[in-house]
Design a protein around this motif. Structure first.
Motif, PDB file in Angstrom:
ATOM      1  N   ALA A  37       5.209   4.422  -2.259  1.00  0.00           N
ATOM      2  CA  ALA A  37       4.454   3.053  -2.856  1.00  0.00           C
ATOM      3  C   ALA A  37       4.953   1.927  -2.299  1.00  0.00           C
ATOM      4  CB  ALA A  37       4.701   3.089  -4.229  1.00  0.00           C
TER       5      ALA A  37
ATOM      6  N   TYR B  74      -1.641  -2.459   0.021  1.00  0.00           N
ATOM      7  CA  TYR B  74      -0.566  -1.816  -0.806  1.00  0.00           C
ATOM      8  C   TYR B  74      -1.054  -0.190  -1.217  1.00  0.00           C
ATOM      9  CZ  TYR B  74       2.397  -1.118  -4.763  1.00  0.00           C
ATOM     10  OH  TYR B  74       3.496  -0.752  -5.611  1.00  0.00           O
ATOM     11  N   SER B  75      -0.047   0.634  -0.981  1.00  0.00           N
ATOM     12  CA  SER B  75      -0.212   1.965  -1.230  1.00  0.00           C
ATOM     13  C   SER B  75       0.416   2.017  -2.589  1.00  0.00           C
ATOM     14  CB  SER B  75       0.391   2.894  -0.276  1.00  0.00           C
ATOM     15  OG  SER B  75       0.442   4.158  -0.435  1.00  0.00           O
ATOM     16  N   PHE B  76      -0.409   2.890  -3.517  1.00  0.00           N
ATOM     17  CA  PHE B  76       0.154   3.194  -4.937  1.00  0.00           C
ATOM     18  C   PHE B  76       1.102   4.374  -4.793  1.00  0.00           C
ATOM     19  CE2 PHE B  76      -3.934   0.950  -5.360  1.00  0.00           C
ATOM     20  CZ  PHE B  76      -3.209  -0.399  -6.125  1.00  0.00           C
ATOM     21  N   ASN B  77       0.454   5.674  -4.183  1.00  0.00           N
ATOM     22  CA  ASN B  77       1.369   6.691  -3.984  1.00  0.00           C
ATOM     23  C   ASN B  77       1.279   7.299  -2.971  1.00  0.00           C
ATOM     24  OD1 ASN B  77      -1.181   7.446  -4.365  1.00  0.00           O
ATOM     25  ND2 ASN B  77      -1.026   8.406  -6.396  1.00  0.00           N
TER      26      ASN B  77
ATOM     27  N   ASN C  61      -5.040   3.570  -2.106  1.00  0.00           N
ATOM     28  CA  ASN C  61      -4.697   2.501  -1.418  1.00  0.00           C
ATOM     29  C   ASN C  61      -5.494   1.405  -1.556  1.00  0.00           C
ATOM     30  OD1 ASN C  61      -2.431   3.634   0.639  1.00  0.00           O
ATOM     31  ND2 ASN C  61      -4.281   5.200   0.722  1.00  0.00           N
TER      32      ASN C  61
END
Length: 664
Positions: free
Chosen positions: A390, A423-426, A430
């Protein structure tokens, strides 16, 4: 290199081919005409030339407000196929097609024979069309069938179509000549007899005092300089630059792969310095680790290769570092390549055999025999627990838009940077976007933004000028996405937002791609709405459902090639198939061509008759002193209109899963 581009003497082609991978960029000038061309030798048996012609005696149009005093420009494509390779007894035999799609300024067909006798290269050809207009022999096909006696006039559609019904028909002529290699290696002399009478040239009727032309060519490093005397009254000259797409390389500033010691490491797995290993993998092997598993007999590392585009070099650098740091008890090293936190492919290294080859204990050394690329094991999938996936990410890249043959000016361009981030959440979900910043251009020369040609198709692409002019900063895309491996060999993604500069919407894609397979297939479906070129965040009323079944095939009988078929519905609601053919060279450069065939008629499509284009895809690695991944694409689209136009999705699963079966 002849005047029109391609292998030949002066005005006349011959049966000869270049070396596979050769690319020749040429400029020639002979009074009424100027030619700029690029000739590709894609295979030992196939050569193609793309060409622009400047007709100095004609205006682009008779409307000054439209094209000013610019002279007439035309584009053309040639193709030549070798039928017989020269041997001791037999000549080289080829068949060629000049300017076979388009307005056909120089449309011709020919059959050529070439035979070398010492320093003399002798050429004899039979030509039709432009090359055969002097009609110095009877068309032999006319003797077989009456329909070959006359060449149909006119062109179908509005150019761009291949007029098969004209091939090898009408008047024909014998032409040819001799090329002499002088004792001074750089200098070659040429003498030819041509079969064209110049009575119906696009530049007007040209005076021809003789059918004989003479010339000389001088080789200097990678350049050829030519001088000739044509038609008994015209001096011509030219220059071309030669290089081979297989052999292009860039010097690298990079440390050598780590050497392994013959001395065994008598440590336990617990004593392994894992922090140092992770750091060395990052900076010496370009491998960013996001998870790892260690036991006495097996080490598994998960991460992303960010530096080395060659699969073997990437694996061997990682393998050398892990083998040099790990104890002798480790029998197997597993490398799981990921994209974000999505596992892509696994490489299994036999650690014992790898050490033997790396330390030259086994001859001949063949490191690639000690590892294999395979489907990710269930054990590796279940054990994967990625960390640090993340967070924010940013990037910047350059762009260059260009268009040739415009009424305002022959060459128009726009250049700048794309600032992207998100932004990458996991590692799977994204939010991503890109801002386009124009730094310099000459698009301000546009005298119109949307053409006035009548079209029954929705304007999904022909208002492209509206989207690129009068704005220095634009939002290229902004979207949410999710992707994952949903089953062995199957990947999926979903996306929604402003997907490209002209359309926004929601879509999904699924792909079946086995490891090391020469075939993959899947489909995508998208519901999109046209973006406004007047307001970045506004949308127009036009909406459509578009999608394709996608087939990717690398035929084994044509090495280093790929065929892609996209079958479905396009943005303008027409239905059909796009066929893309790509050829990869040893340098990593890819040359490709594509065409879309849909139920939109050539009349509905307009000028060009159907969507088609060519492209060069060049590895960033060839421009960098440090190892790098990624490719930059340089397209050439003769005419872009509304039929056969697909949505430009932010990413495709076939590209993101490239490591499962690299194109090499």
């Amino acid at each position: 290199m002849m005047v029109h581009g391609g292998t030949g003497l002066i005005q006349t082609p011959n049966a000869r081919m270049l070396n596979e991978g050769d690319l020749q960029i040429s400029y020639t000038d002979n009074d009424q005409y100027r030619f700029g061309s690029a000739t590709f030798q894609l295979f030992p048996w196939f050569q193609s030339t793309v060409r622009y012609t400047d007709v100095r005696t004609r205006l682009y149009s008779q409307v000054p407000d439209f094209s000013g005093d610019q002279t007439l420009k035309d584009k053309g494509i040639d193709a030549k196929f070798r039928l017989v390779k020269e041997s001791y007894y037999l000549p080289e035999v080829s068949v060629g097609f000049r300017d076979f799609g388009g307005t056909g300024f120089f449309e011709s067909e020919f059959i050529g024979l070439s035979k070398r006798f010492g320093n003399f290269d002798v050429h004899l050809n039979l030509g039709w069309g432009y090359l055969g207009s002097s009609a110095n022999v009877t068309n032999p096909f006319c003797e077989l069938k009456e329909s070959f006696c006359n060449r149909p006039g006119g062109f179908s559609g509005r150019g761009g179509k291949i007029d098969y019904q004209r091939f090898f028909k009408g008047a024909s002529s014998i032409f040819g000549g001799i090329e002499y290699q002088t004792p001074w290696a750089p200098l070659r002399l040429k003498l030819e007899y041509e079969g064209n009478n110049y009575k119906n040239d696009r530049a007007g009727r040209l005076q021809q005092d003789t059918n004989w032309n003479v010339g000389a060519a001088y080789r200097w490093n990678n350049f050829d300089l030519s001088l000739n005397y044509q038609r008994g009254n015209t001096i011509g000259f030219g220059i071309n630059y030669n290089f081979n797409l297989h052999n292009i390389r860039q010097v690298k500033i990079d440390r050598a792969p780590r050497a392994l010691s013959l001395k065994s490491r008598d440590i336990s797995i617990q004593q392994l310095n894992r922090n140092r290993l992770m750091r060395d993998l990052q900076y010496q092997a370009g491998f960013t680790v996001n998870d790892s598993i260690f036991d006495e007999e097996q080490i598994t590392i998960y991460g992303q290769q960010i530096s080395y585009r060659n699969y073997d070099e990437a694996v061997e650098r990682v393998g050398r570092i892990v083998a040099s740091e790990s104890p002798e008890s480790v029998k197997e090293i597993n490398i799981v390549n990921t994209l974000g936190s999505v596992p892509i492919v696994e490489t299994v290294i036999n650690a014992k055999e790898f050490r033997k080859h790396a330390t030259h204990q086994t001859l001949p050394v063949n490191l690639s025999s000690t590892y294999q690329r395979q489907e990710i094991s269930q054990e590796s999938v279940e054990a994967y627990a990625p960390s640090n996936t993340a967070g924010f990410y940013t990037g910047i890249e350059t762009f260059w838009l260009q268009t040739f043959g415009n009424p305002e000016d022959f060459y128009l361009y726009q250049a700048g940077v794309l600032i992207n981030g998100g932004y990458s959440f996991n590692g799977k979900s994204n939010v991503s976007g890109a801002i386009k910043v124009n730094l310099f251009e000459n698009f301000d020369k546009f005298k119109f933004t949307t053409d006035t040609a009548n079209s029954t198709l929705p304007r999904v692409r022909t208002n492209a000028r509206e989207y690129v002019s009068n704005r220095d900063v634009t939002l290229e895309n902004l979207y949410l996405s999710w992707s994952d491996r949903i089953a062995p060999k199957i990947y999926a993604q979903v996306y929604a937002g402003y997907l490209e500069s002209m359309f926004g919407g929601v879509g999904a894609e699924i792909l079946y791609r086995p490891v090391n397979s020469n075939i993959a297939f899947g489909f995508d479906i998208n519901y999109v709405q046209q973006r406004s070129y007047e307001d970045t965040f506004e949308l127009y009323d036009y909406k459509t459902l578009t999608g394709h079944a996608n087939i990717y095939w690398r035929p084994q009988f044509i090495p280093s090639t790929q065929l892609t078929f996209n079958i479905g519905k396009y943005l303008a609601k027409d239905k059909g198939v796009t066929v893309d053919f790509a050829k990869r060279f040893d340098s990593g450069i890819i040359v490709g061509a594509y065409a879309a065939f849909t139920d939109a008629s050539s009349k509905a499509y307009g000028e060009g008759s159907f969507t088609k284009g060519f492209y060069l895809s060049i590895p960033f690695d060839l421009f960098s002193l440090k190892p790098a991944k990624g490719q930059g694409r340089l397209p050439w689209i003769p005419i872009a209109r509304d039929g056969g136009q697909a949505l430009t999705r932010p990413s495709t699963l076939y590209n993101t899963t490239e490591e499962r079966s690299p194109f090499d």
